[in-house]
Design a protein around this motif. Structure first.
Motif, PDB file in Angstrom:
ATOM      1  N   PHE A  56      59.698  41.543  86.229  1.00  0.00           N
ATOM      2  CA  PHE A  56      58.953  41.125  87.288  1.00  0.00           C
ATOM      3  C   PHE A  56      59.661  40.768  88.484  1.00  0.00           C
ATOM      4  O   PHE A  56      60.820  41.011  88.685  1.00  0.00           O
ATOM      5  N   SER A  57      58.724  40.338  89.391  1.00  0.00           N
ATOM      6  CA  SER A  57      59.257  39.729  90.879  1.00  0.00           C
ATOM      7  C   SER A  57      59.452  38.310  90.922  1.00  0.00           C
ATOM      8  O   SER A  57      58.336  37.916  90.158  1.00  0.00           O
ATOM      9  N   ILE A  58      60.058  37.694  91.574  1.00  0.00           N
ATOM     10  CA  ILE A  58      59.895  36.168  91.788  1.00  0.00           C
ATOM     11  C   ILE A  58      59.975  36.149  93.393  1.00  0.00           C
ATOM     12  O   ILE A  58      60.738  36.910  94.184  1.00  0.00           O
ATOM     13  N   LYS A  59      58.683  35.535  93.890  1.00  0.00           N
ATOM     14  CA  LYS A  59      58.606  35.832  95.535  1.00  0.00           C
ATOM     15  C   LYS A  59      57.897  34.445  96.097  1.00  0.00           C
ATOM     16  O   LYS A  59      57.619  33.430  95.215  1.00  0.00           O
ATOM     17  N   ASP A  60      58.196  34.387  97.225  1.00  0.00           N
ATOM     18  CA  ASP A  60      57.395  33.149  98.140  1.00  0.00           C
ATOM     19  C   ASP A  60      57.334  34.007  99.556  1.00  0.00           C
ATOM     20  O   ASP A  60      57.072  35.182  99.501  1.00  0.00           O
ATOM     21  N   ALA A  61      56.741  33.068 100.420  1.00  0.00           N
ATOM     22  CA  ALA A  61      56.380  33.635 101.651  1.00  0.00           C
ATOM     23  C   ALA A  61      57.560  34.238 102.431  1.00  0.00           C
ATOM     24  O   ALA A  61      57.188  35.065 103.431  1.00  0.00           O
ATOM     25  N   GLY A  62      58.710  33.796 101.879  1.00  0.00           N
ATOM     26  CA  GLY A  62      59.726  34.393 102.611  1.00  0.00           C
ATOM     27  C   GLY A  62      60.307  35.879 102.111  1.00  0.00           C
ATOM     28  O   GLY A  62      61.054  36.416 103.026  1.00  0.00           O
ATOM     29  N   GLY A  63      60.195  36.192 100.992  1.00  0.00           N
ATOM     30  CA  GLY A  63      60.671  37.202 100.458  1.00  0.00           C
ATOM     31  C   GLY A  63      60.498  37.292  98.852  1.00  0.00           C
ATOM     32  O   GLY A  63      59.764  36.493  98.325  1.00  0.00           O
ATOM     33  N   GLN A  64      61.201  38.451  98.360  1.00  0.00           N
ATOM     34  CA  GLN A  64      61.109  38.394  96.673  1.00  0.00           C
ATOM     35  C   GLN A  64      62.365  39.322  96.286  1.00  0.00           C
ATOM     36  O   GLN A  64      62.850  39.849  96.945  1.00  0.00           O
ATOM     37  N   ILE A  65      62.574  38.904  94.903  1.00  0.00           N
ATOM     38  CA  ILE A  65      63.818  39.482  94.283  1.00  0.00           C
ATOM     39  C   ILE A  65      62.870  39.970  92.924  1.00  0.00           C
ATOM     40  O   ILE A  65      62.480  39.372  92.300  1.00  0.00           O
ATOM     41  N   ARG A  66      63.873  41.210  92.674  1.00  0.00           N
ATOM     42  CA  ARG A  66      63.550  41.710  91.220  1.00  0.00           C
ATOM     43  C   ARG A  66      64.167  41.122  90.337  1.00  0.00           C
ATOM     44  O   ARG A  66      65.230  40.695  90.478  1.00  0.00           O
ATOM     45  N   CYS A  67      63.690  40.904  89.116  1.00  0.00           N
ATOM     46  CA  CYS A  67      64.148  39.984  87.874  1.00  0.00           C
ATOM     47  C   CYS A  67      63.997  40.838  86.868  1.00  0.00           C
ATOM     48  O   CYS A  67      63.227  41.644  86.552  1.00  0.00           O
ATOM     49  N   ALA A  68      65.022  40.587  85.684  1.00  0.00           N
ATOM     50  CA  ALA A  68      65.168  41.307  84.616  1.00  0.00           C
ATOM     51  C   ALA A  68      65.346  40.074  83.390  1.00  0.00           C
ATOM     52  O   ALA A  68      66.410  39.360  83.677  1.00  0.00           O
ATOM     53  N   MET A  69      64.589  39.981  82.332  1.00  0.00           N
ATOM     54  CA  MET A  69      64.936  38.824  81.311  1.00  0.00           C
ATOM     55  C   MET A  69      65.100  39.879  80.036  1.00  0.00           C
ATOM     56  O   MET A  69      63.948  40.134  79.643  1.00  0.00           O
ATOM     57  N   PHE A  70      66.042  39.693  79.628  1.00  0.00           N
ATOM     58  CA  PHE A  70      66.373  40.498  78.427  1.00  0.00           C
ATOM     59  C   PHE A  70      65.605  39.711  77.041  1.00  0.00           C
ATOM     60  O   PHE A  70      65.431  38.482  77.139  1.00  0.00           O
ATOM     61  N   ARG A  71      65.648  40.570  76.097  1.00  0.00           N
ATOM     62  CA  ARG A  71      64.940  40.061  74.774  1.00  0.00           C
ATOM     63  C   ARG A  71      65.450  38.498  74.396  1.00  0.00           C
ATOM     64  O   ARG A  71      64.481  37.751  74.067  1.00  0.00           O
ATOM     65  N   ARG A  72      66.916  38.488  74.374  1.00  0.00           N
ATOM     66  CA  ARG A  72      67.315  37.418  73.751  1.00  0.00           C
ATOM     67  C   ARG A  72      66.795  36.168  74.266  1.00  0.00           C
ATOM     68  O   ARG A  72      66.394  34.819  73.937  1.00  0.00           O
ATOM     69  N   ALA A  73      66.828  36.000  75.741  1.00  0.00           N
ATOM     70  CA  ALA A  73      66.514  35.003  76.838  1.00  0.00           C
ATOM     71  C   ALA A  73      64.769  34.898  76.630  1.00  0.00           C
ATOM     72  O   ALA A  73      64.256  33.726  76.491  1.00  0.00           O
ATOM     73  N   ALA A  74      64.123  35.939  76.503  1.00  0.00           N
ATOM     74  CA  ALA A  74      62.722  35.898  76.606  1.00  0.00           C
ATOM     75  C   ALA A  74      62.245  35.203  75.212  1.00  0.00           C
ATOM     76  O   ALA A  74      61.216  34.603  75.310  1.00  0.00           O
ATOM     77  N   GLN A  75      62.878  35.317  74.075  1.00  0.00           N
ATOM     78  CA  GLN A  75      62.293  34.701  72.903  1.00  0.00           C
ATOM     79  C   GLN A  75      62.520  33.200  72.987  1.00  0.00           C
ATOM     80  O   GLN A  75      61.837  32.583  72.127  1.00  0.00           O
ATOM     81  N   LEU A  76      63.314  32.666  73.945  1.00  0.00           N
ATOM     82  CA  LEU A  76      63.346  31.393  73.855  1.00  0.00           C
ATOM     83  C   LEU A  76      62.308  30.534  74.872  1.00  0.00           C
ATOM     84  O   LEU A  76      62.215  29.370  74.670  1.00  0.00           O
ATOM     85  N   MET A  77      61.521  31.470  75.441  1.00  0.00           N
ATOM     86  CA  MET A  77      60.412  30.683  76.215  1.00  0.00           C
ATOM     87  C   MET A  77      59.439  30.044  75.247  1.00  0.00           C
ATOM     88  O   MET A  77      58.982  30.556  74.370  1.00  0.00           O
TER      89      MET A  77
END
Length: 441
Positions: A56-77
């Motif tokens: 996904f991307s994380i953004k606000d009015a000033g810009g955005q950054i591409r993000c990757a969240m691997f399965r190990r971390a995603a399972q903790l959400m």
């Protein structure tokens, strides 16, 4: 010139990097300067791959950054991220060397409150729902067989191709009217409103005959999937109020199955995809043809049963009526029997009177005369009635009695096709006839 170049200081020349080495060097610099990093912003374009990794991307009015969240971390959400949500991320900033993109590898995510767009969506949804725009009572059912289908979408969108393909496959005989509109961007709401209002004009009663345009009695408002920002035009308040003014049922097929917009809640029916919207309004032609054939069979059976019953009634009436000559013969026979019984009764009475006294013999002639007079009068009336029933009286006025070769009366021209042999009974005889051309009234 070569001398001048040779006099330059070699230390001033820039270092020539390999691309991969430069990416790794920039990544190392970011690691040393920023990591670990925490960032706050809205989620956009969230997707979960089959591997379990999230992108996904994380953004606000000033810009955005591409993000990757691997399965190990995603399972903790402990929640399912959605586009537009405001979250706080913790991770490590680096460079994705295969593309040279700045990337944040997310190690944890937590909600920081709903994103601004999503909050705006919820506020408008609550407002319009309170006004009754989403009430089920105002939703209309779709016509089973529309005379014309209106479509509002972008002419270059994949959604249009999906809709047209489904309609051509299922109901190629129903005309489709496309009114193009923008489906994304700041100008999209006004464009969509204008397109809908043009279709509303065609959908008004009797407007379908204007300039040869088909009568529209169903409208499809469709667009393919995208992020909350891509679909934001369909969360416009003016568009929502225009949708509820539609004079005919309107189907909203915006985004994918998990996407919801204000337009979906205002429409008479929400379809999970543009293709599903087309299928909801297009019962396959074969289904209708089968239903018509079934109805035709039932109608033919009903008509045949009615004809059979009427023919049976006609046969019974014909049997009761018989031929007039036969009825006359039966009446004459009955009259003859009654006269014979009367004479026999009179003889018996006379014999009894002979054994009576002289005084009775004197009264016998007068009583007998009165009885005989009454009987004679009765016989005269019955003979007159029989004469009135005599068909020869009718035949003497120029009429004829038509019968077939078996002696059955013929009373309808349709029962005597060309070539039928008939007999016409006249006042003084009969004629043999052959039908050449019947004439029905």
């Amino acid at each position: 010139m070569s001398g001048a170049f040779g006099a330059m200081n070699p230390a001033a020349a820039p270092l020539v990097w390999e691309v991969g080495a430069l990416c790794r060097a920039v990544s190392d610099a970011l690691q040393a300067r920023f990591n670990p990093v925490a960032v706050r912003g809205e989620i956009s374009g969230f997707s979960r791959a089959a591997s379990g990794h999230c992108y996904f991307s994380i953004k606000d009015a000033g810009g955005q950054i591409r993000c990757a969240m691997f399965r190990r971390a995603a399972q903790l959400m402990d929640f399912s991220p959605r586009d537009g949500e405001l979250v706080e991320l913790r991770g490590r900033l680096g460079v994705y060397e295969q593309r040279g993109d700045l990337q944040l590898v997310v190690e944890s995510m937590q909600r920081a409150g709903q994103g601004a767009l999503f909050e705006q969506f919820l506020r408008l949804k609550a407002q319009l729902e309170a006004e009754g725009l989403f009430d089920a009572a105002r939703k209309r059912s779709l016509p089973p067989l529309p005379r014309g289908i209106g479509v509002v979408t972008s002419p270059g969108a994949a959604a249009l191709h999906d809709v047209i393909t489904a309609l051509r496959r299922r109901v190629p005989h129903i005309p489709v009217v496309l009114v193009p509109a923008l489906v994304q961007g700041a100008q999209a709401p006004a464009s969509l409103i204008d397109a809908l209002q043009r279709l509303y004009g065609l959908a008004q009663e009797g407007a379908g005959s204007v300039a040869g345009a088909p009568h529209i009695d169903t409208i499809l408002l469709v667009r393919g999937g995208g992020s909350i920002e891509d679909l934001w035009a369909f969360n416009d308040e003016r568009l929502a109020r225009t949708i509820v003014q539609s004079p005919v049922p309107l189907i909203s097929g915006v985004g994918h199955e998990t996407d919801f917009t204000i337009a979906d809640f205002c429409a008479d029916l929400r379809a999970p995809t543009p293709t599903a919207a087309a299928e909801l309004v297009s019962q396959p032609r074969d289904v209708w043809l089968g239903a018509l054939q079934l109805m035709q069979g039932r109608l033919e059976d009903g008509v045949q049963r009615l004809l059979d019953r009427q023919q049976q009634r006609l046969d019974l009436a014909s049997q009761r009526l018989g031929r007039p000559s036969e009825q006359l013969a039966r009446s004459r026979l009955q009259l003859s029997r009654q006269a014979q019984r009367l004479r026999h009764a009179m003889q018996l009475r006379l014999q009894r009177m002979d054994h009576a006294g002289q005084g009775l013999q004197a009264q016998l002639p007068a009583g007998m005369r009165r009885g005989l007079d009454r009987r004679a009068d009765h016989l005269a009336r019955m003979e007159l009635r029989l004469q009135l029933l005599d068909p020869r009286l009718v035949l003497q006025r120029g009429y004829a009695l038509l019968t077939d070769t078996e002696g059955h009366p013929v009373t309808e021209a349709r029962r005597a096709p060309p070539g039928t042999a008939l007999q016409a009974q006249l006042a003084d005889g009969s004629l043999d006839l052959v039908v050449t051309q019947p004439r029905l009234l």
